[in-house]
Design a protein around this motif. Structure first.
Motif, PDB file in Angstrom:
ATOM      1  N   LEU A  40       0.793  -1.229   0.000  1.00  0.00           N
ATOM      2  CA  LEU A  40       0.000   0.000   0.000  1.00  0.00           C
ATOM      3  C   LEU A  40       0.828   1.283   0.000  1.00  0.00           C
ATOM      4  CD1 LEU A  40      -2.764  -1.024   2.581  1.00  0.00           C
ATOM      5  CD2 LEU A  40      -2.897  -1.084   0.081  1.00  0.00           C
ATOM      6  N   LEU A  41       1.870   1.333   0.804  1.00  0.00           N
ATOM      7  CA  LEU A  41       2.589   2.587   0.981  1.00  0.00           C
ATOM      8  C   LEU A  41       3.295   3.097  -0.267  1.00  0.00           C
ATOM      9  CD1 LEU A  41       1.856   1.957   3.917  1.00  0.00           C
ATOM     10  CD2 LEU A  41       4.103   2.810   4.591  1.00  0.00           C
ATOM     11  N   PRO A  42       3.923   2.218  -1.088  1.00  0.00           N
ATOM     12  CA  PRO A  42       4.574   2.726  -2.302  1.00  0.00           C
ATOM     13  C   PRO A  42       3.601   3.420  -3.254  1.00  0.00           C
ATOM     14  CG  PRO A  42       5.396   0.547  -1.779  1.00  0.00           C
ATOM     15  CD  PRO A  42       4.230   0.794  -0.887  1.00  0.00           C
ATOM     16  N   CYS A  43       2.332   3.023  -3.228  1.00  0.00           N
ATOM     17  CA  CYS A  43       1.348   3.658  -4.113  1.00  0.00           C
ATOM     18  C   CYS A  43       1.182   5.135  -3.768  1.00  0.00           C
ATOM     19  CB  CYS A  43      -0.001   2.947  -4.003  1.00  0.00           C
ATOM     20  SG  CYS A  43       0.034   1.231  -4.536  1.00  0.00           S
ATOM     21  N   ALA A  44       1.137   5.433  -2.463  1.00  0.00           N
ATOM     22  CA  ALA A  44       1.006   6.823  -2.039  1.00  0.00           C
ATOM     23  C   ALA A  44       2.248   7.627  -2.403  1.00  0.00           C
ATOM     24  CB  ALA A  44       0.764   6.877  -0.526  1.00  0.00           C
TER      25      ALA A  44
END
Length: 214
Positions: A40-44
């Motif tokens: 999830l975090l790399p998408c942000a």
């Protein structure tokens, strides 16, 4: 719970069907699990969210990994006490199975050298491709039942195929070691924890998170 059920019933499928309950608890209670954060975090970050710069993402991963490790090994220690009556009784059938699993997840790969390392890394990729899909799929509905069904399917796929999950191994290998498995701390980290974590990172970030984002 999954291992105990598999041992008591003689069917690994039963354990596979029960295993996703733990991931359901983690996601529905909105706690942090490192394999979900990998996706999830790399998408942000790619989206350009200032609160999710690379430095902060890495910091999050570090703290979540540490928290998962502390929680998993603490539970492993408590379960080892329960399974051996605080060391005053023989290891139970479930404990014997946990010992065998811990040795299979480390010594087996070590015996195959570089081929074993490639295999355990690949199993880490495949695992978190499934698990992180469960994390993402849970966002598809606001229904409690719907979220549980969304989480259950991909998680059963990973567990039933024998793939490698970093957080699961933070528990199952230490508890096996505490019960008497022939596994060293170095063997745990070199032949499982490190390559599995890296494989989970690749699978979650590239094959789920960023793949769906792009």
């Amino acid at each position: 719970m999954a291992v105990t059920a598999a041992v008591e019933t003689g069917s690994w499928l039963v354990g596979s069907l029960l295993f996703p309950f733990g991931l359901c608890l983690a996601i529905l209670l909105k706690t942090e699990i490192i394999t979900g954060s990998f996706a999830l975090l790399p998408c942000a970050t790619v989206e350009g969210n200032g609160n999710a710069c690379v430095r902060r993402v890495i910091a999050n991963w570090g703290w979540v990994f540490l928290g998962n490790l502390i929680g998993s090994t603490l539970y492993a220690a408590l379960l080892a006490i329960a399974l051996t009556t605080a060391g005053d009784a023989e290891v139970s059938k479930a404990g014997t199975k946990l010992i065998a699993i811990a040795e299979a997840k480390t010594n087996y790969y070590a015996a195959h050298g570089s081929a074993g390392m490639v295999t355990v890394f690949t199993k880490g990729i495949l695992c978190n491709w499934m698990v992180s899909l469960a994390v993402v799929f849970a966002f598809a509905t606001t229904s409690l039942t719907g979220k549980m069904i969304a989480i259950w399917g991909p998680t059963v796929l990973f567990f039933s195929q024998g793939f490698e999950h970093a957080v699961v191994n933070m528990f199952v290998i230490p508890v096996g070691m505490l019960l008497g498995a022939n596994v060293s701390v170095a063997g745990w980290w070199i032949w499982n924890q490190i390559p599995v974590t890296l494989g989970n990172l690749v699978g979650g970030m590239l094959l789920t998170g960023l793949a769906i984002y792009f």
